[in-house]
Enzyme design. Structure first.
Site, mmCIF file in Angstrom:
data_model
loop_
_atom_site.group_PDB
_atom_site.id
_atom_site.type_symbol
_atom_site.label_atom_id
_atom_site.label_comp_id
_atom_site.label_asym_id
_atom_site.label_seq_id
_atom_site.Cartn_x
_atom_site.Cartn_y
_atom_site.Cartn_z
ATOM 1 N N LEU A 51 0.873 -1.192 -0.239
ATOM 2 C CA LEU A 51 -0.106 -0.120 0.011
ATOM 3 C C LEU A 51 0.870 1.116 -0.062
ATOM 4 C CD1 LEU A 51 -2.302 -1.506 2.444
ATOM 5 C CD2 LEU A 51 -3.141 -0.943 0.156
ATOM 6 N N PRO A 52 0.329 2.361 -0.245
ATOM 7 C CA PRO A 52 1.132 3.869 -0.457
ATOM 8 C C PRO A 52 1.668 3.995 0.878
ATOM 9 C CG PRO A 52 -1.163 3.986 -1.566
ATOM 10 C CD PRO A 52 -1.229 2.713 -0.666
ATOM 11 N N THR A 79 6.485 0.681 2.061
ATOM 12 C CA THR A 79 7.509 1.641 2.761
ATOM 13 C C THR A 79 6.635 2.567 3.638
ATOM 14 O OG1 THR A 79 8.999 1.262 1.005
ATOM 15 C CG2 THR A 79 9.351 3.145 2.646
ATOM 16 N N LYS A 129 15.327 -0.227 5.566
ATOM 17 C CA LYS A 129 15.033 0.562 4.216
ATOM 18 C C LYS A 129 15.087 1.841 4.086
ATOM 19 C CE LYS A 129 12.308 1.319 0.565
ATOM 20 N NZ LYS A 129 12.679 0.855 -0.730
ATOM 21 N N LYS A 174 9.508 10.829 -0.623
ATOM 22 C CA LYS A 174 9.072 10.111 0.456
ATOM 23 C C LYS A 174 9.870 9.457 1.363
ATOM 24 C CE LYS A 174 5.999 6.081 1.374
ATOM 25 N NZ LYS A 174 5.386 4.679 0.672
HETATM 26 P P1 NAD Z 1 0.856 2.638 -5.951
HETATM 27 O O1 NAD Z 1 0.052 3.812 -5.574
HETATM 28 O O2 NAD Z 1 0.831 2.123 -7.435
HETATM 29 O O3 NAD Z 1 0.041 1.332 -5.511
HETATM 30 C C1 NAD Z 1 -0.755 1.397 -4.264
HETATM 31 C C2 NAD Z 1 -2.156 0.473 -4.437
HETATM 32 O O4 NAD Z 1 -2.820 0.555 -3.373
HETATM 33 C C3 NAD Z 1 -3.060 1.300 -5.423
HETATM 34 O O5 NAD Z 1 -3.404 0.612 -6.757
HETATM 35 C C4 NAD Z 1 -4.361 1.655 -4.600
HETATM 36 O O6 NAD Z 1 -5.383 1.902 -5.183
HETATM 37 C C5 NAD Z 1 -4.165 0.438 -3.437
HETATM 38 N N1 NAD Z 1 -4.751 1.054 -2.258
HETATM 39 C C6 NAD Z 1 -4.661 2.289 -1.463
HETATM 40 N N2 NAD Z 1 -5.487 2.142 -0.512
HETATM 41 C C7 NAD Z 1 -6.006 0.865 -0.460
HETATM 42 C C8 NAD Z 1 -7.037 0.196 0.363
HETATM 43 N N3 NAD Z 1 -7.502 0.553 1.548
HETATM 44 N N4 NAD Z 1 -7.516 -0.859 0.048
HETATM 45 C C9 NAD Z 1 -7.110 -1.675 -1.163
HETATM 46 N N5 NAD Z 1 -6.084 -1.249 -1.973
HETATM 47 C C10 NAD Z 1 -5.803 0.226 -1.810
HETATM 48 O O7 NAD Z 1 2.046 2.307 -5.309
HETATM 49 P P2 NAD Z 1 3.628 1.472 -5.637
HETATM 50 O O8 NAD Z 1 4.385 2.551 -6.500
HETATM 51 O O9 NAD Z 1 3.029 0.204 -5.920
HETATM 52 O O10 NAD Z 1 3.887 1.211 -4.109
HETATM 53 C C11 NAD Z 1 3.546 0.593 -3.105
HETATM 54 C C12 NAD Z 1 4.548 0.804 -1.978
HETATM 55 O O11 NAD Z 1 6.072 0.122 -2.352
HETATM 56 C C13 NAD Z 1 4.813 2.201 -1.317
HETATM 57 O O12 NAD Z 1 4.732 2.196 0.056
HETATM 58 C C14 NAD Z 1 6.237 2.482 -2.085
HETATM 59 O O13 NAD Z 1 6.864 3.519 -1.383
HETATM 60 C C15 NAD Z 1 6.994 1.128 -1.932
HETATM 61 N N6 NAD Z 1 7.994 0.970 -3.137
HETATM 62 C C16 NAD Z 1 7.638 1.394 -4.302
HETATM 63 C C17 NAD Z 1 8.822 1.305 -5.282
HETATM 64 C C18 NAD Z 1 8.253 1.915 -6.880
HETATM 65 O O14 NAD Z 1 9.354 1.910 -7.613
HETATM 66 N N7 NAD Z 1 7.406 2.027 -7.177
HETATM 67 C C19 NAD Z 1 9.931 0.726 -4.704
HETATM 68 C C20 NAD Z 1 10.056 0.333 -3.509
HETATM 69 C C21 NAD Z 1 8.931 0.431 -2.575
#
Ligand code: NAD
Length: 300
Positions: free
Chosen positions: A64-65, A93, A168, A243
């Site tokens: 999740l975000p 994260t 992390k 972030k």
């Molecule tokens: P994203 O925003 O693409 O995906 C998050 C998903 O969670 C969305 O599809 C959203 O609709 C869903 N969501 C939010 N609230 C919800 C709820 N209550 N119930 C169900 N679904 C819900 O984000 P991401 O890029 O996939 O990143 C996810 C996590 O991974 C973050 O914490 C980010 O910091 C971490 N991260 C991302 C990357 C990257 O390169 N994108 C790399 C390492 C870590």
């Protein structure tokens, strides 16, 4: 195993299908219909809600975000809804304090939970080559490891609850600071009349060498192929680096740690994001440092 997977965005959308490919029954849910459809097309089963996904799950994985989403999903839809035997794994994260408090609440409710944030971006999520840093008990780690291995190339036990998040953000604070310093060094080298490929050849074999320089060089055409060669598209977005730096600075304040380089890196990335660079790869910071960044009109 029956695995509930909540959060199928950029990262979760690549990770969940890898669990399905490994033979698990993956019950997927996301608030976004588009994300859910994408996961179902790639072998996951559609759940109508988080409550339904976790109902008789052997494991729950969330991606999740931010901390507020993780706290809400676990407090309202997982604890008391999933079987107590289910291992709970949060791969998002988030801040160390929220990770620790949600894990404490889970333990008080009779569950085993770990925090397991990842290193590696969207391509590593798709390819099943993420690195997981896991915080939690030995028992929790052993249970989570068997599942995380299907989505990554390395699964490392960082320590007790919250330690995965701590590792992390310390790593990413270091990454943000070394990238900013690498950008600065190239900008100065250019002003001093050095050929940048020559500077790379020297510094990449000298004491200034770092991952930011040799694997992720911010200068187009210098070093290996990197996002710099694609106009800083793809890669790790500057907004996500910001972030992580904010999380590191919050944790530093709470722990009473002096982190001047992390603080400076946060300020630089904040300025770059404010000037419209948030979706660019984080190495594009060099364009603000060498003053070649053209601020988009809406950010002036
Ligand atoms: P994203 O925003 O693409 O995906 C998050 C998903 O969670 C969305 O599809 C959203 O609709 C869903 N969501 C939010 N609230 C919800 C709820 N209550 N119930 C169900 N679904 C819900 O984000 P991401 O890029 O996939 O990143 C996810 C996590 O991974 C973050 O914490 C980010 O910091 C971490 N991260 C991302 C990357 C990257 O390169 N994108 C790399 C390492 C870590």
């Amino acid at each position: 195993m029956k695995i509930a997977f909540i959060g199928l965005g950029h990262m979760g959308g690549g990770m969940a299908p890898n669990l399905a490919k490994a033979g698990h029954e993956v019950r997927a849910f996301d608030l976004s219909e588009e994300a859910l459809v994408h996961a179902v097309e790639r072998g996951c089963q559609r759940a109508a809600s988080t409550d339904e996904a976790v109902r008789d799950a052997d494991a729950v994985v969330t991606m999740l975000p931010a901390g507020k989403h993780v706290a809400e999903v676990y407090r309202s839809h997982v604890l008391g809804k999933a079987p107590k035997t289910a291992i709970l794994i949060d791969c998002s994260t988030i801040d160390v304090a929220t990770a620790r408090s949600v894990e404490e609440e889970a333990a008080a409710a009779g569950y085993t939970m770990v925090d397991a944030p990842v290193s590696g971006g969207i391509a590593a999520a798709e390819g099943g080559t993420l690195t997981f840093m896991v915080g939690g008990s030995d028992d929790g780690f052993a249970k989570a490891q068997a599942i995380l291995e299907k989505m990554g190339k390395a699964v490392i036990h960082a320590g007790e609850a919250g330690s995965g998040q701590a590792a992390k953000i310390c790593n990413n604070m270091l990454l943000g600071a070394t990238m900013a310093a690498t950008c600065e060094a190239f900008a100065l080298a250019e002003k001093l009349g050095l050929d940048l490929q020559t500077f790379y050849d020297i510094s990449s074999k000298a004491s200034g060498q770092s991952w930011s320089m040799t694997s992720y060089c911010p200068v187009p055409g210098v070093g290996p192929e990197t996002p710099a060669d694609r106009d800083y598209e793809g890669g790790f977005a500057a907004a996500l680096m910001l972030k992580d730096l904010r999380l590191a600075m919050d944790a530093a304040k709470e722990a009473g740690a002096y982190t001047p380089m992390g603080c400076e890196a946060e300020e630089l990335y904040q300025r770059f994001v404010d000037r419209g660079g948030g979706t660019k790869d984080f190495s594009a910071l060099i364009k603000m440092i060498d003053d070649s960044w053209i601020v988009p009109e809406e950010n002036i």
